[in-house]
Design an enzyme around this catalytic site. Sequence first.
Site, PDB file in Angstrom:
ATOM      1  N   HIS A 245       0.868  -1.176   0.000  1.00  0.00           N
ATOM      2  CA  HIS A 245       0.000   0.000   0.000  1.00  0.00           C
ATOM      3  C   HIS A 245       0.905   1.225   0.000  1.00  0.00           C
ATOM      4  CE1 HIS A 245      -3.068   2.890   1.006  1.00  0.00           C
ATOM      5  NE2 HIS A 245      -3.987   1.939   0.901  1.00  0.00           N
ATOM      6  N   ARG A 293      -2.057   1.034  -7.357  1.00  0.00           N
ATOM      7  CA  ARG A 293      -1.119   0.972  -6.226  1.00  0.00           C
ATOM      8  C   ARG A 293       0.301   0.584  -6.583  1.00  0.00           C
ATOM      9  NH1 ARG A 293      -4.893  -1.655  -1.624  1.00  0.00           N
ATOM     10  NH2 ARG A 293      -6.188   0.184  -1.595  1.00  0.00           N
ATOM     11  N   ARG A 390      -4.070  -6.276  -7.201  1.00  0.00           N
ATOM     12  CA  ARG A 390      -5.473  -6.135  -6.795  1.00  0.00           C
ATOM     13  C   ARG A 390      -5.948  -4.684  -6.918  1.00  0.00           C
ATOM     14  NH1 ARG A 390      -8.067  -4.841  -1.720  1.00  0.00           N
ATOM     15  NH2 ARG A 390      -5.987  -4.242  -1.062  1.00  0.00           N
TER      16      ARG A 390
HETATM   17  C1  SIN Z   1      -7.485   1.547   1.738  1.00  0.00           C
HETATM   18  O1  SIN Z   1      -8.336   2.006   2.453  1.00  0.00           O
HETATM   19  O2  SIN Z   1      -6.678   2.222   1.118  1.00  0.00           O
HETATM   20  C2  SIN Z   1      -7.404   0.069   1.624  1.00  0.00           C
HETATM   21  C3  SIN Z   1      -8.432  -0.454   0.743  1.00  0.00           C
HETATM   22  C4  SIN Z   1      -7.987  -1.738   0.148  1.00  0.00           C
HETATM   23  O3  SIN Z   1      -6.881  -2.176   0.392  1.00  0.00           O
HETATM   24  O4  SIN Z   1      -8.738  -2.318  -0.637  1.00  0.00           O
END
Ligand code: SIN
Length: 536
Positions: A245, A293, A390
Amino acid sequence: MVIETDILIIGAGVAGLSTAIKIADANPSSEILILTKTHKQESNTRWAQGGIATVWDFSQDNFEKHIADTLDAGDGLCDEEIVKIVVEEGHERVKEIIDWGARFDKEENGHYDLGKEGGHTENRILHYKDITGWEILRSLIAKAKTYNNITIKEHFFAIEIITQHHMGHYVTRLTPDIQCYGVYVLNKEDDHINTILAKSTVMCTGGGGQVYRNTTNPTIATGDGIAMMYRACGRIVNMEFVQFHPTALFNPQGENPDFLISEAVRGEGAVLKTIDGKTFMEKYDDRLSLAPRDIVARAIDKEIKTRGDEFVYLDCNQIDAETITHHFPNIYEKCKSLGIDILKGDMIPVIPACHYMCGGIWTDQYGRTSIKNLYAAGECTSSGLHGANRLASNSLLEGLVFGHRVADIINQQLPSLTLLKNEILNWDADGTTHPNEMVLLTQSWKELKEIMSNYVGIVRTNTRLKRALDRIHLLYTETEQLYQNTVVSPQLCELRNLITIAYMVTKSAQIRKESRGLHFNTDYPERLDYLETVWM
Ligand code: SIN
């Protein structure tokens, strides 16, 4: 002790609970046992902030767009049929949990407030403040409690899948018809290992983000189900695709897990900047801070490494105060507790952190695995939805859709299934002693995290992967020795599972001689045509 049940579900997140509810509802006389290794309020689901992606406003959005966005993020490795199933059935599943009591934020006009996250071309993220996972879990636990044929056992740690191997047969990866009869489970409250026999077993154990130093995953995310499946000689695919992330909170004191700054914050307009206040995403992608991402995480990694900084900033000054306090109350409070006041214009220091495993236990359209009577759903699987990367907020949706589908197929088969008794060997702990240096486990875990973060992170090279494998091998040998000689403990099992995860991620990364989606190797920067990396 031997425990018998009709259906055994390991893991109490969105996938596990929704499977249980659907079986309990259709088969009131069946017994469903859910195991969770800590308590039922803890699972990866609980930590999901952003929301659940589903087409909701059909005047703007449609299934085709959501399918296209998912395929685009997945970079050529999604199974198109599965993507279609999840996107189309997902809408019904979300309506269902709303009927069961799940709340999502609404606008003043009463319509759902649909958020946007990286890689989505439309606003389609239903959310409850910045704790959507928690809210979905709350509603599923409440619904599960209404069925008296669902039992949740807390502090039960699944150790091994029981197969023919535990009846004295020789099982290898080439054995064609491996069967699952249940699992061996450590009861953490009395330290005894129980044999649980089930007609069908469902693995919903989540991912293994704790294999990295920085992760948004809770400390329970130790890849248990995937590692058990590996040891049981089941099929596992695409483990090299680990999602980082882009924006975990940089906390100089360090914390585990790292606190997530939801992508929804960028969806509302927050912008990434270097420490000197300059934007940089224009160098990497037209979609800027809201690119998928993999692109954003790599861009941040590059900026941090090139400039020698420890973090980049997320500038939230474009977001109005009302949105911050209503949509992101927990993020606001957490930052404030560290002296960062977003409402006063402070920018949030962020770093990428391991967030999600796209690879895992191979499953078909009904969550069937390569082992008979063993199903899987949720993050521990590689269903074909996510491919090489994803799309944000697609995972809670996957958990709901596959929970339903697994339940559907089990419901059809339950009348013809039987329990296998008597032939299963009990757990053999003879000759093992209590470990006198638990600290060695802690040290090995720390070492493993360093190895994975330094050599198998966002950017990989052949030399780094080789170095990682050599070091993982040493940890593996030491830990296996300990496992053979000492009494089983949750810490030892978790370490052993994480070493298996580390091995599979690194080896798969070595096998994939191209760069695609979340896997980037500077020795093979091109995208070629490698398909799955498979552990049969
Ligand atoms: C986020 O809130 O950025 C995470 C959402 C996700 O990983 O699907």
